[in-house]
Design a protein around this motif. Structure first.
Motif, PDB file in Angstrom:
ATOM      1  N   LEU A   1       0.828  -1.204   0.000  1.00 30.80           N
ATOM      2  CA  LEU A   1       0.000   0.000   0.000  1.00 30.80           C
ATOM      3  C   LEU A   1       0.864   1.257   0.000  1.00 30.80           C
ATOM      4  CD1 LEU A   1      -3.003   0.909   0.143  1.00 30.80           C
ATOM      5  CD2 LEU A   1      -2.623   1.239   2.589  1.00 30.80           C
ATOM      6  N   GLU A   2       0.522   2.192  -0.878  1.00 26.29           N
ATOM      7  CA  GLU A   2       1.189   3.488  -0.944  1.00 26.29           C
ATOM      8  C   GLU A   2       0.126   4.566  -0.685  1.00 26.29           C
ATOM      9  OE1 GLU A   2       3.528   3.980  -4.479  1.00 26.29           O
ATOM     10  OE2 GLU A   2       4.223   1.892  -4.445  1.00 26.29           O
ATOM     11  N   PRO A   3       0.269   5.357   0.354  1.00 25.04           N
ATOM     12  CA  PRO A   3      -0.814   6.264   0.759  1.00 25.04           C
ATOM     13  C   PRO A   3      -0.936   7.538  -0.059  1.00 25.04           C
ATOM     14  CG  PRO A   3       1.050   6.467   2.245  1.00 25.04           C
ATOM     15  CD  PRO A   3       1.385   5.344   1.314  1.00 25.04           C
ATOM     16  N   ASP A   4       0.087   7.910  -0.834  1.00 20.37           N
ATOM     17  CA  ASP A   4       0.096   9.241  -1.443  1.00 20.37           C
ATOM     18  C   ASP A   4      -0.464   9.360  -2.864  1.00 20.37           C
ATOM     19  OD1 ASP A   4       1.143  10.468   0.804  1.00 20.37           O
ATOM     20  OD2 ASP A   4       3.206  10.027   0.219  1.00 20.37           O
ATOM     21  N   PRO A   5      -0.192   8.404  -3.774  1.00 22.62           N
ATOM     22  CA  PRO A   5      -0.540   8.661  -5.176  1.00 22.62           C
ATOM     23  C   PRO A   5      -2.036   8.822  -5.448  1.00 22.62           C
ATOM     24  CG  PRO A   5       1.040   6.866  -4.994  1.00 22.62           C
ATOM     25  CD  PRO A   5       0.557   7.145  -3.612  1.00 22.62           C
ATOM     26  N   ILE A   6      -2.342   9.477  -6.551  1.00 21.04           N
ATOM     27  CA  ILE A   6      -3.720   9.623  -7.022  1.00 21.04           C
ATOM     28  C   ILE A   6      -4.224   8.270  -7.530  1.00 21.04           C
ATOM     29  CG2 ILE A   6      -5.210  10.687  -8.754  1.00 21.04           C
ATOM     30  CD1 ILE A   6      -4.445  12.595  -6.594  1.00 21.04           C
ATOM     31  N   PHE A   7      -3.403   7.581  -8.311  1.00 24.21           N
ATOM     32  CA  PHE A   7      -3.735   6.222  -8.732  1.00 24.21           C
ATOM     33  C   PHE A   7      -2.457   5.465  -9.028  1.00 24.21           C
ATOM     34  CE2 PHE A   7      -3.970   8.760 -12.658  1.00 24.21           C
ATOM     35  CZ  PHE A   7      -3.146   8.042 -13.516  1.00 24.21           C
ATOM     36  N   ILE A   8      -2.562   4.142  -9.050  1.00 24.77           N
ATOM     37  CA  ILE A   8      -1.418   3.262  -9.286  1.00 24.77           C
ATOM     38  C   ILE A   8      -1.840   2.169 -10.254  1.00 24.77           C
ATOM     39  CG2 ILE A   8       0.001   1.436  -8.244  1.00 24.77           C
ATOM     40  CD1 ILE A   8       0.196   3.105  -5.726  1.00 24.77           C
ATOM     41  N   GLN A   9      -0.965   1.857 -11.193  1.00 22.66           N
ATOM     42  CA  GLN A   9      -1.146   0.683 -12.033  1.00 22.66           C
ATOM     43  C   GLN A   9      -0.071  -0.334 -11.695  1.00 22.66           C
ATOM     44  OE1 GLN A   9      -0.319   1.166 -16.209  1.00 22.66           O
ATOM     45  NE2 GLN A   9      -1.012  -0.907 -16.735  1.00 22.66           N
ATOM     46  N   ASP A  10      -0.467  -1.550 -11.434  1.00 19.35           N
ATOM     47  CA  ASP A  10       0.470  -2.652 -11.234  1.00 19.35           C
ATOM     48  C   ASP A  10      -0.019  -3.796 -12.106  1.00 19.35           C
ATOM     49  OD1 ASP A  10       2.094  -4.745 -10.421  1.00 19.35           O
ATOM     50  OD2 ASP A  10       2.159  -4.076  -8.340  1.00 19.35           O
ATOM     51  N   GLY A  11       0.568  -3.893 -13.269  1.00 25.64           N
ATOM     52  CA  GLY A  11       0.117  -4.895 -14.232  1.00 25.64           C
ATOM     53  C   GLY A  11      -1.289  -4.585 -14.716  1.00 25.64           C
ATOM     54  N   ALA A  12      -2.177  -5.564 -14.611  1.00 25.99           N
ATOM     55  CA  ALA A  12      -3.553  -5.385 -15.079  1.00 25.99           C
ATOM     56  C   ALA A  12      -4.462  -4.811 -14.001  1.00 25.99           C
ATOM     57  CB  ALA A  12      -4.112  -6.716 -15.569  1.00 25.99           C
ATOM     58  N   ILE A  13      -3.898  -4.467 -12.843  1.00 26.79           N
ATOM     59  CA  ILE A  13      -4.693  -3.947 -11.727  1.00 26.79           C
ATOM     60  C   ILE A  13      -4.414  -2.457 -11.534  1.00 26.79           C
ATOM     61  CG2 ILE A  13      -5.216  -4.124  -9.287  1.00 26.79           C
ATOM     62  CD1 ILE A  13      -6.075  -6.587 -10.723  1.00 26.79           C
ATOM     63  N   TRP A  14      -5.488  -1.679 -11.490  1.00 28.24           N
ATOM     64  CA  TRP A  14      -5.393  -0.247 -11.236  1.00 28.24           C
ATOM     65  C   TRP A  14      -6.175   0.063  -9.958  1.00 28.24           C
ATOM     66  CZ3 TRP A  14      -3.895   3.493 -15.310  1.00 28.24           C
ATOM     67  CH2 TRP A  14      -3.471   2.881 -16.500  1.00 28.24           C
ATOM     68  N   THR A  15      -5.592   0.881  -9.089  1.00 27.42           N
ATOM     69  CA  THR A  15      -6.311   1.335  -7.897  1.00 27.42           C
ATOM     70  C   THR A  15      -6.171   2.848  -7.806  1.00 27.42           C
ATOM     71  OG1 THR A  15      -4.324   0.896  -6.561  1.00 27.42           O
ATOM     72  CG2 THR A  15      -6.052  -0.799  -6.584  1.00 27.42           C
ATOM     73  N   SER A  16      -7.160   3.486  -7.189  1.00 28.42           N
ATOM     74  CA  SER A  16      -7.116   4.947  -7.084  1.00 28.42           C
ATOM     75  C   SER A  16      -7.404   5.394  -5.669  1.00 28.42           C
ATOM     76  CB  SER A  16      -8.126   5.581  -8.053  1.00 28.42           C
ATOM     77  OG  SER A  16      -9.449   5.300  -7.658  1.00 28.42           O
ATOM     78  N   ALA A  17      -7.065   6.635  -5.398  1.00 30.53           N
ATOM     79  CA  ALA A  17      -7.289   7.240  -4.089  1.00 30.53           C
ATOM     80  C   ALA A  17      -8.758   7.642  -3.954  1.00 30.53           C
ATOM     81  CB  ALA A  17      -6.362   8.434  -3.911  1.00 30.53           C
ATOM     82  N   GLY A  18      -9.024   8.572  -3.054  1.00 30.51           N
ATOM     83  CA  GLY A  18     -10.405   8.885  -2.705  1.00 30.51           C
ATOM     84  C   GLY A  18     -11.249   9.535  -3.780  1.00 30.51           C
TER      85      GLY A  18
END
Length: 316
Positions: free
Chosen positions: A145-162
């Motif tokens: 988990l990285e608390p700062d970025p707006i969004f992260i892509q790791d391979g085929a998985i994308w996650t975003s902040a609030g």
């Protein structure tokens, strides 16, 4: 057309759903206006035909499709109902199976908790809403988990902040699919801040500094209005009506930063805003009080992981 499924559940955050949905809809409109085929078939799906959101608005949702039917992108919303949704074994299993079928999977805000519950984030980098980071880390220690970025892509998985970060993530998906020009056209149509790179922090400098209380709010406002002025420690202490030694100590206690670092962060964020508006690097540097291009370059690289010119080129 690319099949997009946005997963809703009871007490999901409305904007987690409608933000990405509107981006895909606007992308369709921009593509049609350019004489191109409509690229997306985006729908909202849930276990029931009507799904209540945390705002009180009830959505008409399509039933969860067969896990083996064609899909391009799976997006999971977040919101206050995410913990209850995690207890729904049928939903979690469907997300796991649907993700295996999809070309890519994404989450908005605390929707990352559902992806983690489904085992999709094991060993991967991810981000979620800042207010859920402590809980998330304790619950899913194997996720990076990285608390700062707006969004992260790791391979085929994308996650975003609030919340609104889901719009930034979806614009990035559109850029991957359809190119930068169309993604920027969508951003302008929606009157959002063009496209924030994923590595940009969730918080603005001024918002973070305000967490230290109101004591230095007037000083921060003065700094913003006088970026080209002398912002040395003695000058700031004079504005705060304190001795330099006392000011330095109390300021760091209140904000967690030295006065010099706060000034640098405020200046570099002001440069960023100007670059997003199309101002040249040289003009932005001069307007924000950086003495040399190299000084600005080092500060900008430390804050945003890229150079001022590369950042500007991303938008223009």
């Amino acid at each position: 057309m690319r099949r997009i499924e946005i997963v809703a559940f009871e007490n999901a955050q409305l904007l987690d759903i409608t933000g990405p949905l509107q981006v895909f809809t606007s992308a369709n409109e921009e593509a049609l206006a350019a004489g191109l085929p409509r690229p997306y078939d985006a729908i909202t799906v849930a276990k029931s035909g009507q799904t209540g959101t945390s705002s009180g608005l009830v959505l008409a949702t399509a039933p969860l499709p067969d896990s083996n039917s064609p899909i391009d992108t799976l997006i999971v919303a977040g919101g206050w109902g995410v913990n209850t949704a995690c207890e729904d074994a049928t939903l979690i299993d469907w997300i796991r199976q649907r993700s295996a079928r999809a070309r890519r999977t994404a989450s908005v805000c605390s929707g990352a908790i559902l992806l983690a519950e489904a085992g999709l984030l094991e060993g991967k980098r991810a981000v979620t809403h800042w207010n859920r980071c402590t809980e998330f880390s304790k619950r899913f220690p194997n996720v990076k988990l990285e608390p700062d970025p707006i969004f992260i892509q790791d391979g085929a998985i994308w996650t975003s902040a609030g919340v609104t970060a889901g719009i930034d993530l979806t614009l990035a998906l559109v850029e991957v699919d359809l190119g930068r020009k169309l993604a920027l056209a969508v951003a302008r149509e929606l009157v959002v801040f063009l496209k924030r790179p994923g590595g940009q922090a969730q918080f603005s400098t001024m918002l973070t500094l305000q967490e230290g209380g109101e004591r230095f709010d007037r000083l921060h406002g003065w700094i913003m209005d006088n970026l080209r002025a002398d912002l040395s420690l003695p000058a700031l202490a004079d504005q705060a009506n304190m001795s330099a030694r006392s000011f330095s100590r109390h300021y760091r206690q209140a904000t967690g930063r030295t006065p010099a670092r706060a000034v640098e962060d405020i200046r570099v964020e002001a440069v960023r805003r100007l670059l997003e508006q199309g101002v040249s690097v040289r003009q932005a540097r001069m307007r924000c009080g950086f003495g040399s291009e190299e000084t600005l370059r080092r500060s900008f690289l430390r804050s945003f992981g890229t150079t001022p010119q590369a950042f500007r080129d991303h938008f223009w």
